[in-house]
Design a protein around this motif. Sequence first.
Motif, PDB file in Angstrom:
ATOM      1  N   ILE A 129      49.365  47.180  33.285  1.00  0.00           N
ATOM      2  CA  ILE A 129      49.754  47.995  34.448  1.00  0.00           C
ATOM      3  C   ILE A 129      50.546  47.133  35.422  1.00  0.00           C
ATOM      4  CG2 ILE A 129      48.901  49.418  36.334  1.00  0.00           C
ATOM      5  CD1 ILE A 129      46.371  49.917  34.712  1.00  0.00           C
ATOM      6  N   GLY A 130      50.004  45.941  35.696  1.00  0.00           N
ATOM      7  CA  GLY A 130      50.702  45.028  36.610  1.00  0.00           C
ATOM      8  C   GLY A 130      52.052  44.601  36.052  1.00  0.00           C
TER       9      GLY A 130
ATOM     10  N   THR B 148      50.119  37.778  39.294  1.00  0.00           N
ATOM     11  CA  THR B 148      48.817  37.145  39.472  1.00  0.00           C
ATOM     12  C   THR B 148      48.092  37.730  40.672  1.00  0.00           C
ATOM     13  OG1 THR B 148      50.003  35.179  38.756  1.00  0.00           O
ATOM     14  CG2 THR B 148      47.734  34.888  39.404  1.00  0.00           C
ATOM     15  N   LEU B 149      48.819  37.875  41.775  1.00  0.00           N
ATOM     16  CA  LEU B 149      48.217  38.419  42.995  1.00  0.00           C
ATOM     17  C   LEU B 149      47.735  39.855  42.774  1.00  0.00           C
ATOM     18  CD1 LEU B 149      47.610  38.172  46.027  1.00  0.00           C
ATOM     19  CD2 LEU B 149      49.921  38.952  46.474  1.00  0.00           C
ATOM     20  N   LEU B 150      48.528  40.648  42.052  1.00  0.00           N
ATOM     21  CA  LEU B 150      48.153  42.039  41.829  1.00  0.00           C
ATOM     22  C   LEU B 150      46.935  42.152  40.920  1.00  0.00           C
ATOM     23  CD1 LEU B 150      51.564  43.868  41.151  1.00  0.00           C
ATOM     24  CD2 LEU B 150      50.474  43.322  43.306  1.00  0.00           C
ATOM     25  N   LEU B 151      46.881  41.264  39.910  1.00  0.00           N
ATOM     26  CA  LEU B 151      45.893  41.465  38.850  1.00  0.00           C
ATOM     27  C   LEU B 151      44.547  40.823  39.119  1.00  0.00           C
ATOM     28  CD1 LEU B 151      48.008  41.200  35.618  1.00  0.00           C
ATOM     29  CD2 LEU B 151      47.061  43.214  36.704  1.00  0.00           C
TER      30      LEU B 151
ATOM     31  N   THR C  55      46.056  35.009  29.771  1.00  0.00           N
ATOM     32  CA  THR C  55      46.441  36.415  29.592  1.00  0.00           C
ATOM     33  C   THR C  55      47.543  36.801  30.572  1.00  0.00           C
ATOM     34  OG1 THR C  55      44.120  36.807  29.086  1.00  0.00           O
ATOM     35  CG2 THR C  55      45.514  38.735  29.375  1.00  0.00           C
ATOM     36  N   VAL C  56      47.345  36.412  31.853  1.00  0.00           N
ATOM     37  CA  VAL C  56      48.359  36.739  32.856  1.00  0.00           C
ATOM     38  C   VAL C  56      49.688  36.105  32.484  1.00  0.00           C
ATOM     39  CG1 VAL C  56      48.980  36.535  35.285  1.00  0.00           C
ATOM     40  CG2 VAL C  56      46.620  36.962  34.658  1.00  0.00           C
ATOM     41  N   LEU C  57      49.631  34.857  32.021  1.00  0.00           N
ATOM     42  CA  LEU C  57      50.854  34.144  31.646  1.00  0.00           C
ATOM     43  C   LEU C  57      51.584  34.874  30.517  1.00  0.00           C
ATOM     44  CD1 LEU C  57      52.329  31.403  32.213  1.00  0.00           C
ATOM     45  CD2 LEU C  57      51.129  30.531  30.215  1.00  0.00           C
ATOM     46  N   ALA C  58      50.804  35.344  29.527  1.00  0.00           N
ATOM     47  CA  ALA C  58      51.409  36.002  28.363  1.00  0.00           C
ATOM     48  C   ALA C  58      52.022  37.349  28.736  1.00  0.00           C
ATOM     49  CB  ALA C  58      50.360  36.185  27.283  1.00  0.00           C
TER      50      ALA C  58
END
Lengths: 248, 62, 222
Positions: free
Chosen positions: C148-149, C164-167, C64-67
């Motif tokens: 949001i991130g 990644t760090l934020l989420l 998900t983060v990657l997308a």
Amino acid sequence: MSMTRRIPWMKYASASNFYPLADRLVPIFMGLALVLAVIGLYLGFVVAPIDYQQGNSYRIMFIHVPAAWMSMFIYLLLAMYAIISLVWRVKMADIMAYSLAPTGAMFTFIALLTGALWGRPTWGTYWIWDARLTSELLLLFLYLGYMGLYSAIPDRQRASRAAAFLAIVGAVNVPIIYFSVIWWNTLHQGSSFSFSEGASMTDAMLYALLLMALACWAYTIAVVLRRAQALILERKKVALWASQISKK
Amino acid sequence: MDIAEFLHMGGHGFYIWGSYGTALFLMVIEGIWVFKRRNKAKKELERMEADFARVDGQGVNG
Amino acid sequence: MHKMLWALFSRDMTLFMHRKQDVVTVLGFFLIAVALFPLGISSDPELLRTIAPGAIWIAALFSTVLALDRLFSEDLDDGTLEQQMLMPVPISLMLLVRLIAHWVITSLPIVLLAPIMGLQFGLAFNEIVILTLSLLVGTPILVLLGAIGAALTVGLKSSGGLVTLLLLPLYVPVLILGSSAVSSVMNGADVTAHFSLMGAALIISLVLSPFAVATALKITLD
């Protein structure tokens, strides 16, 4: 202005009034931190008796607990300044929020490290995934995320607003994270050992803890005000540079 | 009180002094860092103001 | 209004569909990440069953983060984003439509592939059902929060690591709920609590997240 007379602290929302005030406050709070810490440590190490269960290792409490408190208070304070800077666009609030973050991250790190060093003699291991240590670790990531976002955005206006927004979202999430981690901990029946603080606290321990917490507060105020001063000057430098360029 | 005994802390010396040592170290380092940063910014700003004042002065005269 | 929203949705869908490469990348990432767990840990079936919920959920989370990287970046580059902010549709509604389209394109395939992953880890039928359902309810929350991130970091150099760090701290509650739903059903426990909490989280994030994303985007485009 009548406004400034009615709310005197609004006066310090401007950098030019804040700076000399900070100059006066920093030495006072630094001295206060030193005195409080010396008395607190004396009470904690000399007056407070040895714990019959934990031996002397419980004395780590006098730095661990204040550091853990500070890590949470500072994040709350940071989020409050973030709201002020985002909603009312007060520049000093942004400077204060940004100045708080490194100190908050440092206290989070101290809380984690002292927690691990306390855990070793108490639980027999440096780290357990207990609810408090885990959420403290996540708090460290929240601090790192705030500072990372702030420094990753080249435009200062956008950086301050984006980071402030992130801090607010993070603050909303802190209780959710905390309760979900507690829930996770009970699900997996991990060791839910609690530092038996309240149970056998003597007066000396209580006062030592209190004094050390106040010392950490005083230290935080002094260091954060100093950092805010540095930021004011650094921004002034940039503004001066820009105005000089535009003159030519 | 015996100093060696105090430092030994009933076998927990490493953990206790490790905790307080690191905390003290970090706080002192952060303090020094912040004071230095302020002083550096102050000096640079003063130098800059002086430089610009001189440049402006020359501009007016010349 | 409905027509306009539908037009927006189909536009977003076609646009996302055109970037087949991205979809393939995300899916491939998910499959490889899941496959790495047995290789990195052990092929012991009992152990694999224990780690399956966490492994599949963590892989879905990172996919998900990657997308999210592609959620706003291209529209920012060609100026579409700024124009869309001026449309007569409320920005939050427009963003909600886009997030739903994004979820359909990038997360739904993961949800649909999850049963196969469950089989590979030796999960039983009812466990696979719960795994798939937990991803079905959980991944939209990940997308809604993640947006949001993505909005805060859009246009930044090297934003991937930062996002990644934020989420990840924000994702922790969802990860805990989702993976523990699967492990609970494996232990024969009741999972109503997990799903009601996740459902509540989904509704709250559906309502609040578009406004948060809109605020974040305004900060970015200011």
